[in-house]
Scaffold this motif. Structure first.
Motif, mmCIF file in Angstrom:
data_model
loop_
_atom_site.group_PDB
_atom_site.id
_atom_site.type_symbol
_atom_site.label_atom_id
_atom_site.label_comp_id
_atom_site.label_asym_id
_atom_site.label_seq_id
_atom_site.Cartn_x
_atom_site.Cartn_y
_atom_site.Cartn_z
ATOM 1 N N LEU A 271 0.815 -1.218 0.000
ATOM 2 C CA LEU A 271 0.000 0.000 0.000
ATOM 3 C C LEU A 271 0.847 1.265 0.000
ATOM 4 C CD1 LEU A 271 -2.883 -0.972 2.467
ATOM 5 C CD2 LEU A 271 -2.833 -1.108 -0.028
ATOM 6 N N ARG A 272 2.095 1.166 0.446
ATOM 7 C CA ARG A 272 2.959 2.341 0.461
ATOM 8 C C ARG A 272 3.285 2.823 -0.952
ATOM 9 N NH1 ARG A 272 7.727 -0.135 3.978
ATOM 10 N NH2 ARG A 272 7.255 -1.775 2.439
ATOM 11 N N SER A 273 3.230 1.922 -1.910
ATOM 12 C CA SER A 273 3.561 2.287 -3.292
ATOM 13 C C SER A 273 2.345 2.759 -4.090
ATOM 14 C CB SER A 273 4.194 1.089 -3.998
ATOM 15 O OG SER A 273 3.248 0.030 -4.129
ATOM 16 N N ILE A 274 1.172 2.720 -3.478
ATOM 17 C CA ILE A 274 -0.068 3.087 -4.172
ATOM 18 C C ILE A 274 -0.327 4.589 -4.042
ATOM 19 C CG2 ILE A 274 -2.557 2.698 -4.324
ATOM 20 C CD1 ILE A 274 -0.875 0.259 -5.076
ATOM 21 N N ARG A 275 -0.556 5.232 -5.165
ATOM 22 C CA ARG A 275 -0.932 6.644 -5.156
ATOM 23 C C ARG A 275 -2.440 6.725 -4.966
ATOM 24 N NH1 ARG A 275 2.692 9.351 -10.037
ATOM 25 N NH2 ARG A 275 4.742 8.841 -9.132
ATOM 26 N N ALA A 276 -2.827 7.121 -3.770
ATOM 27 C CA ALA A 276 -4.229 7.020 -3.367
ATOM 28 C C ALA A 276 -5.172 7.806 -4.270
ATOM 29 C CB ALA A 276 -4.382 7.473 -1.917
ATOM 30 N N LYS A 277 -4.811 9.022 -4.646
ATOM 31 C CA LYS A 277 -5.740 9.893 -5.379
ATOM 32 C C LYS A 277 -6.044 9.375 -6.779
ATOM 33 C CE LYS A 277 -4.708 14.211 -2.942
ATOM 34 N NZ LYS A 277 -4.252 15.622 -3.070
ATOM 35 N N VAL B 37 -9.601 -6.169 7.420
ATOM 36 C CA VAL B 37 -8.491 -5.399 7.990
ATOM 37 C C VAL B 37 -7.711 -4.690 6.879
ATOM 38 C CG1 VAL B 37 -6.271 -5.581 9.201
ATOM 39 C CG2 VAL B 37 -8.259 -6.844 10.043
ATOM 40 N N PHE B 38 -7.458 -5.416 5.781
ATOM 41 C CA PHE B 38 -6.745 -4.842 4.634
ATOM 42 C C PHE B 38 -7.493 -3.629 4.079
ATOM 43 C CE2 PHE B 38 -6.371 -4.697 -0.039
ATOM 44 C CZ PHE B 38 -5.011 -4.437 -0.171
ATOM 45 N N LEU B 39 -8.807 -3.754 3.934
ATOM 46 C CA LEU B 39 -9.599 -2.660 3.366
ATOM 47 C C LEU B 39 -9.687 -1.474 4.324
ATOM 48 C CD1 LEU B 39 -12.428 -4.651 1.552
ATOM 49 C CD2 LEU B 39 -10.495 -3.451 0.528
ATOM 50 N N GLU B 40 -9.663 -1.732 5.609
ATOM 51 C CA GLU B 40 -9.630 -0.622 6.566
ATOM 52 C C GLU B 40 -8.330 0.169 6.429
ATOM 53 O OE1 GLU B 40 -10.375 -2.160 10.476
ATOM 54 O OE2 GLU B 40 -12.321 -3.007 9.901
ATOM 55 N N LYS B 41 -7.235 -0.538 6.147
ATOM 56 C CA LYS B 41 -5.960 0.139 5.904
ATOM 57 C C LYS B 41 -6.036 0.972 4.625
ATOM 58 C CE LYS B 41 -3.037 -3.366 8.138
ATOM 59 N NZ LYS B 41 -1.973 -4.403 7.899
ATOM 60 N N CYS B 42 -6.676 0.413 3.596
ATOM 61 C CA CYS B 42 -6.859 1.157 2.343
ATOM 62 C C CYS B 42 -7.662 2.433 2.598
ATOM 63 C CB CYS B 42 -7.584 0.295 1.308
ATOM 64 S SG CYS B 42 -6.651 -1.137 0.728
#
Length: 649
Positions: A542-548, A581-586
């Motif tokens: 998730l650190r490599s994902i550009r959220a916007k 849990v994964f989706l809550e982090k997302c």
């Protein structure tokens, strides 16, 4: 005086009868145009038809066709009185002894006497040119007149792949003048080269593409006329007396046709690209089958602009062995640089169902899903992609399809990098090698069955042999995996705890419907910036994902229910908790996501999912769908599943 018009030639795929149809499409749709590039000129009838309206750029790989263009559409001045006088002289020539044509072609396409005359006339035209008595275009006029005269009386069925044995050869070879009107030829350009190479240097308002449709090479069909046109007197072989034609073979008659077509379309500099191609596909014998599908044409053109499709019923020229019913000629018009969606057929063509009948696949749900997806997605992640119905059909700048089944990922990556023709050829060879059925070629009766009971009984033993071969294969050949799925029960996928494919044989085989589905699917993933990754959802960094700019769509196995991929403890309530849990982090990172699941199944409510949504204030979108085929063990007679899409936006 009796003359030859440009259309007075027998030629495979000639568009003479379709000219009004082509004209209507161009007139109604191509605005403010002054030039037309006839990419595969053939006889030149299209260029000649539009010569009064546009400057014409004419090209063909065959030298005999190039001479025809030069004669009818060239810009150099022609002395008509001189041509008429020379035609009389050529017709009166009295050949002395044998020559190249009488020695090699006597009593084949023409009589021996006429072949002597062909040789004498052709050599005399060369002498006239060498002595400076005729210019380049006048030479083309005389050679073209000779070619038309040969074709007028030739002992063939319209091409020179063979001649009719025992037919009468008593007609005399007589050259007639060509019906030439040069007053509109100013500005025309004539070429004899590879169309794909030429496309890079030509600019035109309209590029008209009428490529070869099938495996019948024009160099084979018109080798004799090409031989006369060149007059290089090469060695000829075989019953048909063919010269070496390797240098003038076309990629458009081979399995490389889709790739060659894509390269051509990409290279063209035009406002409009008009493609003429018919629907002969599976209606004729193998040599007549079209090498490029409608889907491949559309997807290729859509990379350049908006596409419209036009159809007209048409009886094509064949060799006489094939009778085509419901044959249609199609025109595909691309307005380059315009990407609006307006044509209904185009929109439907874009949605291609996966060839893998992955349980719980979302193809039927696509319209409802896309309505609820954000409109500004730059990178679309299809997590638990399965059969890839969603990832292969969504539109985004970049698409990443993720699944922990390495066999599926390997297969899709293979399909992405190879042509349909290559895959189709490998499948059919493997079908033959394993002795499996081929109903597309032989029908059901050949295997002692019908469409209702299918070919499962016939294939049973050889299917087990294929399955065992795949399970023992350490390299896990993706083609073998695809073939296994094709012949498996309901085209589904299932592995046991040992990692072995263990579905039984199915009723169907690699039939025409599945072949079309595979071809469309491959075309879809190849026209998009899509990649395939083998990993679990928890391995996504998730650190490599550009959220916007990123969006996650997740379609996991459902713990509330039993599907082929969910047997042997494949997905449990504990897996649901890890996913939550994964989706809550997302969500915390600001990554938008949409999760497919069921809120109720056979009267049982998914309490864990409902509590999780309420706790995190996620939106629950109910979808209108009934899983009639989500479980091959039973139909849901006691209540329908309530399909939902959970979103955090």
């Amino acid at each position: 005086m009796d003359t030859y018009k440009i259309s007075n030639r027998r030629y495979l795929g000639s568009k003479t009868r379709l000219l009004p149809f082509i004209d209507d499409v161009i007139t109604e749709n191509c605005k403010k145009c002054s030039s037309l590039f006839d990419v595969f000129g053939g006889t030149g009838v299209v260029g000649d038809y539009f010569n009064k309206r546009y400057e014409v750029i004419e090209n063909d790989f065959l030298y005999s066709n190039y001479l025809c263009f030069e004669a009818f559409l060239g810009t150099e001045k022609v002395n008509e009185k001189k041509i008429l006088r020379l035609i009389d002289i050529l017709n009166d020539l009295k050949p002395r002894g044998e020559n190249y044509y009488s020695k090699n072609f006597a009593d084949t396409y023409l009589s021996k006497a006429n072949m002597k005359k062909v040789g004498a006339i052709r050599d005399e035209i060369n002498r006239l040119f060498s002595d400076g008595k005729i210019n380049v275009r006048e030479r083309a006029v005389l050679i073209t007149a000779l070619l038309y005269a040969i074709d007028h009386i030739a002992n063939t069925v319209g091409h020179y792949d063979a001649y009719r044995k025992g037919a009468s050869l008593d007609k005399e070879l007589l050259i007639k003048p060509l019906e030439i009107d040069s007053k509109h030829n100013y500005g025309n350009e004539i070429y004899n080269t590879d169309s794909n190479v030429l496309a890079e240097s030509v600019n035109a308002d309209i590029a008209y593409i009428d490529p070869p449709y099938n495996s019948r090479q024009y160099a084979d069909a018109y080798h004799f006329l090409e031989n006369v046109a060149r007059n290089e007197k090469p060695i000829v072989e075989g019953v048909a007396r063919k010269m070496d034609r390797s240098a003038i073979k076309s990629r458009y008659n081979t399995k490389s046709a889709p790739k060659a077509f894509a390269e051509l379309v990409q290279a063209l500099n035009a406002k409009y690209i008009l493609v003429s191609y018919n629907n002969i596909g599976e209606k004729a014998n193998a040599r007549s089958n079209a090498k490029i599908s409608d889907i491949e044409i559309i997807s290729t053109l859509e990379k350049r602009g908006k596409v419209k499709i036009f159809e007209k019923e048409f009886n094509s020229f064949t060799t006489g062995k094939t009778k085509l019913e419901d044959h249609k000629e199609r025109l595909f018009l691309c307005e380059v640089g315009v990407f609006e969606e307006s044509d209904k057929l185009n929109s439907e063509v874009k949605k291609i169902q996966s060839p893998l009948n992955y349980t719980g696949g979302k193809f039927r749900l696509l319209p409802q899903l896309e309505e609820r997806f954000p409109s500004d997605i730059r990178v679309f992640y299809d997590i638990f992609c399965g059969g890839c119905n969603v990832g292969s059909n969504v539109e985004a700048g970049r698409i990443v399809c993720v699944d922990n089944c390495k066999e599926i990922v390997s297969l899709f990556s293979f399909l992405k990098e190879h042509t349909f023709a290559e895959v189709d050829e490998k499948l059919r060879k493997m079908i033959a090698d394993f002795g499996l059925s081929d109903t597309s070629a032989y029908g059901y009766e050949y295997y002692g069955c019908n469409s209702s009971n299918g070919v499962g009984k016939y294939n049973s033993k050889n299917y087990i042999r294929l399955r065992d071969s795949y399970n023992k294969d350490s390299n896990k050949d993706p083609i073998k995996f695809l073939l296994l799925v094709i012949f498996a029960f309901n085209n589904q996928i299932r592995f046991n705890k040992k990692g072995e494919f263990n579905l039984p044989v199915g009723k169907r085989d690699y039939n025409k419907a599945l072949s079309r589905k595979l071809q469309g699917f491959m075309s879809n993933i190849q026209r998009k910036n899509v990649s395939f990754v083998a990993r679990s959802f928890e391995e996504i960094d998730l650190r490599s994902i550009r959220a916007k700019e990123s969006f996650f769509y997740l379609d996991p196995p459902y713990s509330l229910g039993l599907a082929a991929y969910n047997e042997n403890g494949g997905w449990s309530n504990e897996d649901d908790k890890r996913l939550f849990v994964f989706l809550e982090k997302c969500n915390k990172k600001g990554i938008r996501f949409a999760l497919s699941n069921v809120m109720e199944h056979k009267g049982v409510r998914n309490e864990a999912l409902l509590d999780w949504c309420l706790k995190n204030q996620f939106n629950i979108n109910y979808l209108d769908y009934s899983y009639n085929n989500s479980n091959y063990h039973s139909l849901h007679k006691q209540g329908e599943s309530k399909e939902v899409l959970i979103t955090n936006y």
